[in-house]
Design an enzyme around this catalytic site. Structure first.
Site, PDB file in Angstrom:
ATOM      1  N   ARG A  34      32.372  24.244  11.694  1.00  0.00           N
ATOM      2  CA  ARG A  34      33.110  23.552  12.763  1.00  0.00           C
ATOM      3  C   ARG A  34      34.320  22.801  12.217  1.00  0.00           C
ATOM      4  O   ARG A  34      35.347  22.724  12.870  1.00  0.00           O
ATOM      5  CB  ARG A  34      32.193  22.571  13.494  1.00  0.00           C
ATOM      6  N   GLU A  54      14.287  20.837   2.867  1.00  0.00           N
ATOM      7  CA  GLU A  54      15.682  20.807   2.396  1.00  0.00           C
ATOM      8  C   GLU A  54      16.284  19.413   2.665  1.00  0.00           C
ATOM      9  O   GLU A  54      17.340  19.257   3.290  1.00  0.00           O
ATOM     10  CB  GLU A  54      16.537  21.911   3.027  1.00  0.00           C
ATOM     11  N   GLU A  60      26.872  18.038  10.192  1.00  0.00           N
ATOM     12  CA  GLU A  60      25.614  18.208   9.457  1.00  0.00           C
ATOM     13  C   GLU A  60      25.295  17.051   8.506  1.00  0.00           C
ATOM     14  O   GLU A  60      24.125  16.724   8.287  1.00  0.00           O
ATOM     15  CB  GLU A  60      25.645  19.530   8.672  1.00  0.00           C
ATOM     16  N   HIS A  90      30.690  35.584  12.612  1.00  0.00           N
ATOM     17  CA  HIS A  90      29.811  34.693  13.386  1.00  0.00           C
ATOM     18  C   HIS A  90      30.200  34.799  14.862  1.00  0.00           C
ATOM     19  O   HIS A  90      31.394  34.831  15.180  1.00  0.00           O
ATOM     20  CB  HIS A  90      30.022  33.262  12.868  1.00  0.00           C
ATOM     21  N   HIS A 112      32.119  30.008   9.382  1.00  0.00           N
ATOM     22  CA  HIS A 112      31.751  29.529  10.720  1.00  0.00           C
ATOM     23  C   HIS A 112      31.846  28.016  10.884  1.00  0.00           C
ATOM     24  O   HIS A 112      31.563  27.484  11.952  1.00  0.00           O
ATOM     25  CB  HIS A 112      30.307  29.940  11.042  1.00  0.00           C
ATOM     26  N   ASP A 128      19.861  20.641   8.596  1.00  0.00           N
ATOM     27  CA  ASP A 128      20.842  19.695   9.135  1.00  0.00           C
ATOM     28  C   ASP A 128      21.431  20.104  10.467  1.00  0.00           C
ATOM     29  O   ASP A 128      22.501  19.636  10.850  1.00  0.00           O
ATOM     30  CB  ASP A 128      21.982  19.548   8.118  1.00  0.00           C
TER      31      ASP A 128
HETATM   32  C1  UD1 Z   1      25.089  26.019  13.909  1.00  0.00           C
HETATM   33  C2  UD1 Z   1      24.812  24.677  13.213  1.00  0.00           C
HETATM   34  C3  UD1 Z   1      25.348  24.695  11.798  1.00  0.00           C
HETATM   35  C4  UD1 Z   1      24.862  25.914  11.044  1.00  0.00           C
HETATM   36  C5  UD1 Z   1      25.193  27.174  11.822  1.00  0.00           C
HETATM   37  C6  UD1 Z   1      24.619  28.378  11.129  1.00  0.00           C
HETATM   38  C7  UD1 Z   1      24.828  22.630  14.555  1.00  0.00           C
HETATM   39  C8  UD1 Z   1      25.622  21.554  15.175  1.00  0.00           C
HETATM   40  N1  UD1 Z   1      25.486  23.604  13.930  1.00  0.00           N
HETATM   41  O1  UD1 Z   1      26.498  26.126  14.057  1.00  0.00           O
HETATM   42  O2  UD1 Z   1      24.913  23.536  11.137  1.00  0.00           O
HETATM   43  O3  UD1 Z   1      25.520  25.949   9.793  1.00  0.00           O
HETATM   44  O4  UD1 Z   1      24.605  27.076  13.125  1.00  0.00           O
HETATM   45  O5  UD1 Z   1      25.141  29.559  11.643  1.00  0.00           O
HETATM   46  O6  UD1 Z   1      23.621  22.607  14.645  1.00  0.00           O
HETATM   47  N2  UD1 Z   1      26.518  32.105  19.301  1.00  0.00           N
HETATM   48  C9  UD1 Z   1      26.160  33.334  19.863  1.00  0.00           C
HETATM   49  N3  UD1 Z   1      25.056  33.974  19.367  1.00  0.00           N
HETATM   50  C10 UD1 Z   1      24.285  33.469  18.370  1.00  0.00           C
HETATM   51  C11 UD1 Z   1      24.660  32.237  17.822  1.00  0.00           C
HETATM   52  C12 UD1 Z   1      25.776  31.562  18.292  1.00  0.00           C
HETATM   53  O7  UD1 Z   1      26.817  33.832  20.765  1.00  0.00           O
HETATM   54  O8  UD1 Z   1      23.292  34.108  17.973  1.00  0.00           O
HETATM   55  C13 UD1 Z   1      27.712  31.400  19.826  1.00  0.00           C
HETATM   56  C14 UD1 Z   1      27.461  30.718  21.180  1.00  0.00           C
HETATM   57  O9  UD1 Z   1      28.632  30.773  21.934  1.00  0.00           O
HETATM   58  C15 UD1 Z   1      27.191  29.264  20.757  1.00  0.00           C
HETATM   59  C16 UD1 Z   1      28.171  29.136  19.615  1.00  0.00           C
HETATM   60  O10 UD1 Z   1      28.112  30.382  18.920  1.00  0.00           O
HETATM   61  O11 UD1 Z   1      27.414  28.333  21.789  1.00  0.00           O
HETATM   62  C17 UD1 Z   1      27.935  27.988  18.686  1.00  0.00           C
HETATM   63  O12 UD1 Z   1      26.599  27.913  18.272  1.00  0.00           O
HETATM   64  P1  UD1 Z   1      26.027  26.514  17.722  1.00  0.00           P
HETATM   65  O13 UD1 Z   1      24.599  26.709  17.349  1.00  0.00           O
HETATM   66  O14 UD1 Z   1      26.339  25.410  18.650  1.00  0.00           O
HETATM   67  O15 UD1 Z   1      26.890  26.231  16.448  1.00  0.00           O
HETATM   68  P2  UD1 Z   1      27.174  27.046  15.156  1.00  0.00           P
HETATM   69  O16 UD1 Z   1      28.630  26.939  14.931  1.00  0.00           O
HETATM   70  O17 UD1 Z   1      26.524  28.364  15.207  1.00  0.00           O
HETATM   71  N1  UDP Z   2      23.247  35.772   6.824  1.00  0.00           N
HETATM   72  C1  UDP Z   2      22.728  36.892   7.462  1.00  0.00           C
HETATM   73  N2  UDP Z   2      23.604  37.740   8.086  1.00  0.00           N
HETATM   74  C2  UDP Z   2      24.938  37.531   8.125  1.00  0.00           C
HETATM   75  C3  UDP Z   2      25.460  36.374   7.485  1.00  0.00           C
HETATM   76  C4  UDP Z   2      24.590  35.507   6.860  1.00  0.00           C
HETATM   77  O1  UDP Z   2      21.521  37.127   7.443  1.00  0.00           O
HETATM   78  O2  UDP Z   2      25.667  38.336   8.714  1.00  0.00           O
HETATM   79  C5  UDP Z   2      22.307  34.834   6.180  1.00  0.00           C
HETATM   80  C6  UDP Z   2      22.626  34.457   4.755  1.00  0.00           C
HETATM   81  O3  UDP Z   2      21.982  35.340   3.868  1.00  0.00           O
HETATM   82  C7  UDP Z   2      22.085  33.039   4.651  1.00  0.00           C
HETATM   83  C8  UDP Z   2      22.196  32.510   6.057  1.00  0.00           C
HETATM   84  O4  UDP Z   2      22.400  33.624   6.911  1.00  0.00           O
HETATM   85  O5  UDP Z   2      20.703  33.023   4.309  1.00  0.00           O
HETATM   86  C9  UDP Z   2      23.349  31.547   6.175  1.00  0.00           C
HETATM   87  O6  UDP Z   2      23.558  31.237   7.523  1.00  0.00           O
HETATM   88  P1  UDP Z   2      24.892  30.598   8.052  1.00  0.00           P
HETATM   89  O7  UDP Z   2      25.999  30.898   7.107  1.00  0.00           O
HETATM   90  O8  UDP Z   2      25.025  31.012   9.474  1.00  0.00           O
HETATM   91  O9  UDP Z   2      24.551  29.037   8.080  1.00  0.00           O
HETATM   92  P2  UDP Z   2      24.612  27.882   6.969  1.00  0.00           P
HETATM   93  O10 UDP Z   2      23.799  28.318   5.805  1.00  0.00           O
HETATM   94  O11 UDP Z   2      26.048  27.653   6.661  1.00  0.00           O
HETATM   95  O12 UDP Z   2      24.027  26.708   7.695  1.00  0.00           O
END
Ligand code: UD1
Ligand code: UDP
Length: 383
Positions: free
Chosen positions: A222, A125, A139, A252, A220, A103
């Site tokens: 939003r 999924e 999502e 995160h 994490h 999602d």
């Molecule tokens: C995204 C997904 C969410 C998912 C989550 C898992 C969308 C809209 N959101 O949210 O569905 O549950 O990932 O974690 O698709 N950043 C870093 N390093 C990283 C990753 C993220 O610095 O490795 C920071 C960056 O500033 C980035 C921000 O986090 O711009 C947000 O990342 P983004 O992918 O937009 O949204 P998430 O909140 O991570």
């Molecule tokens: N996870 C990881 N390291 C971490 C935190 C989570 O490998 O420090 C893994 C966790 O086991 C799960 C996945 O990341 O499989 C979940 O990701 P996240 O919570 O970022 O996203 P969501 O599942 O909410 O979309």
């Protein structure tokens, strides 16, 4: 023997974030092991560091990398970059099918770019629904958009399949496979058993918190930004007052999360704010923890499989199976409620034991193989 005209089907697997990578690496492996497919992997790198952690552990080298992550990117900018970038890759690769997962913005834009080219989309999924378009946000809508376009819907559970049926998806397009996260969890558990050093990096924290009861935390979402995250931080502060408890919290990297957690929790003796863990180390944290406190989707699926009580800091969930099984409980984001629920689990043995039973509502660890088999039939080649 395949006929001489045999041409493997070109499958483009698209993902960009940590959870998609964790849930798709077993699918990439299963497709690559099957001669009916020619597999390309395109990562958007919506996440950079957290994606690369998974790619490295799983040994996946992407064929295409869009590198779209920018600090604190807006959903508009992210979606625009994804749609044009993924479209360009599809024009170059001209795949027969595109596989997306879950999602995220990457999954939604990947499906849309494929649809614009009339390429069938396979959704891993599929069918998770909370019924509330703002929880999880965005999502819930991303998943529905993908569902409206998908040719094949790989539903992890019967509940998810039923949601798709209610939305008039033809039954022959829905396949209940289990969730590939359980495949990933089994894989990583076996790797750690064979090579414990893969998850030995928590030894320092394990020594620091020896004798304490560990609560694992992730957050994490939003929809929790702002007041929700502040309340979560407040709950952690209050729980950390207990001398018998330690909280390990891989934070995160989203700046909206980091700022709140660093301000509220830095320097507390019983709280370890640490960098995101790679998958073997997170699996180790899951095994060390007595309780998981999370708003994550994936953790809601992994914890029940391991018999770990999981308190879900959300108002609603698109994963009701863990709640029905009794291993997960929705606790929202009110600080007082979170503290009460954790205290109950810590102090009431019967309440803890009622939750701490392993269930596998999300799959048996063979979802990826099923997906490859079904896709083989879809592309018209017999095994
Ligand atoms: C995204 C997904 C969410 C998912 C989550 C898992 C969308 C809209 N959101 O949210 O569905 O549950 O990932 O974690 O698709 N950043 C870093 N390093 C990283 C990753 C993220 O610095 O490795 C920071 C960056 O500033 C980035 C921000 O986090 O711009 C947000 O990342 P983004 O992918 O937009 O949204 P998430 O909140 O991570
Ligand atoms: N996870 C990881 N390291 C971490 C935190 C989570 O490998 O420090 C893994 C966790 O086991 C799960 C996945 O990341 O499989 C979940 O990701 P996240 O919570 O970022 O996203 P969501 O599942 O909410 O979309």
């Amino acid at each position: 023997m395949p006929p001489s005209t045999f041409r493997p089907a070109s499958i483009l697997v698209v993902f960009g974030t940590r959870p998609e990578a964790i849930k798709l690496f077993p699918v990439v492996e299963a497709l690559k092991a099957d001669g009916r497919f020619a597999v390309s992997v395109c990562v958007s790198a919506q996440h950079r560091g957290m994606l690369d952690q998974v790619l490295e552990v799983a040994g996946i080298v992407p064929d295409h990398d869009l590198d779209v992550m920018k600090p604190d990117q807006s959903l508009d900018a992210l979606t625009a970059a994804l749609l044009t970038g993924l479209g360009r890759v599809m024009d170059a690769v001209r795949p027969d099918r595109v596989v997306v997962q879950g999602d995220t913005a990457t999954a939604m834009a990947g499906a849309l770019a494929a649809y614009y080219r009339k390429i069938p989309v396979d959704h891993v999924e599929a069918g998770l629904r909370s019924g509330n378009i703002y929880h999880p946000w965005p999502e819930e809508i991303n998943r529905k958009i993908i569902g409206a376009m998908a040719a094949t819907h790989f539903a992890p559970t019967e509940t998810a399949a039923a949601a798709l049926t209610r939305e008039n998806v033809p039954p022959e397009r829905i396949h209940v496979t289990g969730n590939t996260v359980i495949d990933a969890l089994h894989w990583v558990s076996a790797r750690i058993e064979a090579q414990p050093e893969l998850a030995a990096g928590l030894a320092g924290l394990e020594a620091r918190f020896a004798g304490k009861r560990i609560v694992g935390v992730t957050s994490h979402r939003r929809e929790n930004f702002g007041g929700g995250l502040e309340a979560i931080a407040e709950a952690i502060r209050r729980i950390a007052v207990r001398p018998d408890v330690a909280l390990i919290f891989p934070v995160h990297p989203n700046p909206n999360v980091r700022a709140v957690m660093n301000d509220a929790l830095t320097g507390l003796g019983n709280v370890a704010l640490i960098e995101p863990l790679d998958y073997p180390h997170f699996a180790r944290l899951l095994s060390l923890a007595e309780i998981m406190l999370t708003d994550s989707g994936g953790v809601q699926e992994e914890a029940p499989a391991l018999g770990k009580p999981v308190l879900v800091m959300r108002e609603t969930t698109e994963r009701p199976e863990g709640i029905a099984a009794g291993t997960a409980k929705l606790v929202g984001t009110d600080a007082g409620r979170i503290v009460t629920e954790i205290s109950t689990l810590l102090d009431d043995k019967a309440a803890y034991e009622a939750m701490a039973r392993a269930h596998n509502p999300f799959g048996d660890g063979h979802a990826a193989r099923r997906i490859a088999e079904i896709l083989g039939n879809e592309v018209g080649h017999q095994a």
